[in-house]
Each structure stands twice: as C-alpha cells, then as structure tokens.
Scaffold this motif. Structure first.
Motif, mmCIF file in Angstrom:
data_model
loop_
_atom_site.group_PDB
_atom_site.id
_atom_site.type_symbol
_atom_site.label_atom_id
_atom_site.label_comp_id
_atom_site.label_asym_id
_atom_site.label_seq_id
_atom_site.Cartn_x
_atom_site.Cartn_y
_atom_site.Cartn_z
ATOM 1 N N UNK A 100 17.383 6.813 -2.103
ATOM 2 C CA UNK A 100 18.235 5.748 -2.795
ATOM 3 C C UNK A 100 17.459 4.788 -3.318
ATOM 4 N N UNK A 101 17.695 4.657 -4.914
ATOM 5 C CA UNK A 101 16.487 3.914 -5.621
ATOM 6 C C UNK A 101 17.468 3.032 -6.601
ATOM 7 N N UNK A 102 17.185 1.940 -6.772
ATOM 8 C CA UNK A 102 17.765 0.921 -7.662
ATOM 9 C C UNK A 102 16.758 -0.129 -8.201
ATOM 10 N N UNK A 103 16.988 -0.527 -9.508
ATOM 11 C CA UNK A 103 16.513 -1.418 -10.199
ATOM 12 C C UNK A 103 15.140 -1.598 -9.849
ATOM 13 N N UNK A 104 14.428 -0.068 -10.066
ATOM 14 C CA UNK A 104 13.024 0.052 -10.025
ATOM 15 C C UNK A 104 12.321 0.580 -11.089
ATOM 16 N N UNK A 105 11.100 0.606 -11.182
ATOM 17 C CA UNK A 105 10.335 1.235 -12.392
ATOM 18 C C UNK A 105 9.011 2.197 -11.849
ATOM 19 N N UNK A 106 9.129 3.215 -12.358
ATOM 20 C CA UNK A 106 7.933 4.321 -12.029
ATOM 21 C C UNK A 106 7.244 4.514 -13.332
ATOM 22 N N UNK A 118 11.826 -3.627 -0.780
ATOM 23 C CA UNK A 118 12.498 -4.396 -1.776
ATOM 24 C C UNK A 118 11.637 -5.585 -2.334
ATOM 25 N N UNK A 119 11.371 -5.564 -3.646
ATOM 26 C CA UNK A 119 10.584 -6.673 -4.317
ATOM 27 C C UNK A 119 8.900 -6.353 -4.192
ATOM 28 N N UNK A 120 8.639 -5.196 -4.117
ATOM 29 C CA UNK A 120 7.291 -4.866 -3.895
ATOM 30 C C UNK A 120 6.578 -3.833 -5.020
ATOM 31 N N UNK A 121 5.599 -3.835 -5.078
ATOM 32 C CA UNK A 121 4.603 -3.147 -6.187
ATOM 33 C C UNK A 121 3.616 -2.239 -5.304
ATOM 34 N N UNK A 122 3.563 -1.115 -5.713
ATOM 35 C CA UNK A 122 2.495 -0.142 -5.194
ATOM 36 C C UNK A 122 1.693 0.367 -6.446
ATOM 37 N N UNK A 140 0.783 -1.228 0.023
ATOM 38 C CA UNK A 140 0.171 -0.026 -0.051
ATOM 39 C C UNK A 140 0.848 1.460 -0.053
ATOM 40 N N UNK A 141 0.456 2.306 -0.634
ATOM 41 C CA UNK A 141 1.188 3.542 -0.870
ATOM 42 C C UNK A 141 1.524 4.093 0.784
ATOM 43 N N UNK A 151 8.336 -1.578 -8.114
ATOM 44 C CA UNK A 151 7.347 -0.904 -8.845
ATOM 45 C C UNK A 151 6.362 0.076 -8.278
ATOM 46 N N UNK A 152 6.428 1.170 -8.723
ATOM 47 C CA UNK A 152 5.136 2.165 -8.214
ATOM 48 C C UNK A 152 4.395 2.752 -9.428
ATOM 49 N N UNK A 153 3.403 2.805 -9.672
ATOM 50 C CA UNK A 153 2.469 3.085 -10.738
ATOM 51 C C UNK A 153 1.064 3.627 -10.463
ATOM 52 N N UNK A 154 0.829 4.600 -11.343
ATOM 53 C CA UNK A 154 -0.405 5.030 -11.355
ATOM 54 C C UNK A 154 -0.833 5.896 -9.931
ATOM 55 N N UNK A 155 0.193 6.810 -9.845
ATOM 56 C CA UNK A 155 0.171 7.596 -8.428
ATOM 57 C C UNK A 155 0.032 8.874 -8.630
ATOM 58 N N UNK A 156 -0.598 9.743 -7.926
ATOM 59 C CA UNK A 156 -0.582 11.206 -7.684
ATOM 60 C C UNK A 156 0.601 11.658 -6.681
#
Length: 219
Positions: free
Chosen positions: A73-79, A35-39, A24-25, A58-63
């Motif tokens: 400190x961000x690595x190997x991640x997708x926004x 680590x290893x989570x999707x929001x 959850x956000x 991965x954090x997607x579809x957020x305001x």
C-alpha cells in the motif's frame, strides 16, 4: 457534423517530499509501516515485503532483483534509480507515486489499483497489469517491451516521448487511453474501444479489425 470528442489527459498530482528522515534498507520488512522516510542505496533483492505500507517515502538507488511487494500500500512516494530485473507486486495499491530513472525487467503488477502514477525515464521489459484498475497513469520518456492490460480497467492513460513495442488489451475496458505516436503491435483489438489512435496506427491494424468484425476483404 458533431465535433470529435477530446481525449482527457491523465491528472497527475505533484509530489513534494520534505524533511524526510534517513532510514536503512534493513528497516523495510513485510507488514511494516513507514512514513516520512528516505532510503538511499541498499540491496532489496530477494526480500519479501508483503503488505508493506509506505507514505511520503523516497527509496532511491537500490537493487531489487526478485523483490516481493504483494499487497503493498503505497502513497505520495517516489522511487528513483531502481535496478530490478524481476519485481513481483500483485494486488498492490499505488496512489500519487512517481517511478523514475529505473530499469525494471519483468514486473508482476496484476490486479493492482493505481491512481495518479507517473513513470519517467524508465526502461521496462514485460509489464503485467492484467486485471488491474488504473486511473491517471502517465509514461514519459519510457521504453516498454511488452505491456499487458488484459482485462484491466483503464481511465486516462498517456504516453509522452515513449516507446511500447507490444500491447495486449484483450478484454480491457479503456477510457481516454491515448496511444497516438506509438509504433506498437496490438493484441486483442476488440479491447481498443475507448482508446485514441492516429490514422497510421489504425491503418496498420485494419486487417485485424476487419477480421474481428467479420468483414471479408477481397482484392
């Protein structure tokens, strides 16, 4: 005659995220470690996430209006699909990061450290990367109103099918920065050393280059 030096392209690593746990956000707080989570979805507006650490996330579809990510400190991640009219992230570190399909207005990335960062299909307003150290950065299908690289150290940056309206390279140190094809207004022409440009771009800034070199142009 010496052969022209080839411009090296950014080296972008492929990010593969699998078996992510849903989160959850609300779990994103200052100084937290993920680590290893999707929001998916949520409102991060106004939050202070100073010092957050993200790995394989991965954090997607957020305001995210006025979100604070100082020292993140961000690595190997997708926004993906971020809506962030104002984003504040000074002194952050990004490695192997993809930012896609996002609308970001004014973004404070000063004194950042980036390595292998790919922005795809993004609309960006004022992007402040002053004093940053950037290596292997690719913009693909992006629109950028203003890109400030003042005092930055940049190695291997390129723009594919992208539009940059204004570029400031005052005091920058560039190597293998490919600006070809961009229709842009450049400030700090002395900082263009190490960039690759096409003949039309050079012709458009010829007067300012001559002024910087102390050359008088007489008609």
């Amino acid at each position: 005659m010496a052969k022209p030096t080839r411009t090296s392209a950014p080296r972008i690593d492929v990010i593969r995220l699998s078996d992510l746990d849903d989160a959850d956000a609300a779990s994103l707080v200052a100084g937290s470690d993920h680590e290893g989570v999707r929001v998916a979805g949520g409102d991060l507006s106004g939050l202070d996430l100073t010092g957050i650490r993200l790995r394989e996330t991965e954090i997607a579809g957020v305001s995210a209006h006025d979100l604070h990510l100082r020292g993140a400190d961000i690595a190997e991640s997708v926004f993906d699909r971020w809506d962030a009219p104002v984003l504040r992230s000074p002194r952050a570190s990004l490695r192997d990061v993809v930012v896609s399909n996002s609308r970001i207005g004014s973004v404070e990335f000063s004194e950042n450290t980036w390595q292998s960062v790919h922005l795809v299909g993004c609309k960006l307003g004022f992007v402040n990367l002053r004093g940053s150290s950037l290596r292997d950065v690719q913009f693909t299908d992006c629109t950028i109103e203003e890109l400030d690289l003042g005092g930055a150290r940049v190695e291997r940056m390129a723009f594919a099918a992208s539009d940059v309206r204004s570029l400031d390279v005052t005091g920058a140190r560039l190597a293998d920065v490919d600006l070809r094809g961009l229709d842009l207004d450049v400030s700090g022409v002395e900082g263009l050393r190490g960039a690759t440009m096409d003949e039309l771009q050079v012709a458009l800034i010829a007067t300012r280059l001559a002024e910087h070199l102390g050359i008088r142009i007489v008609g």
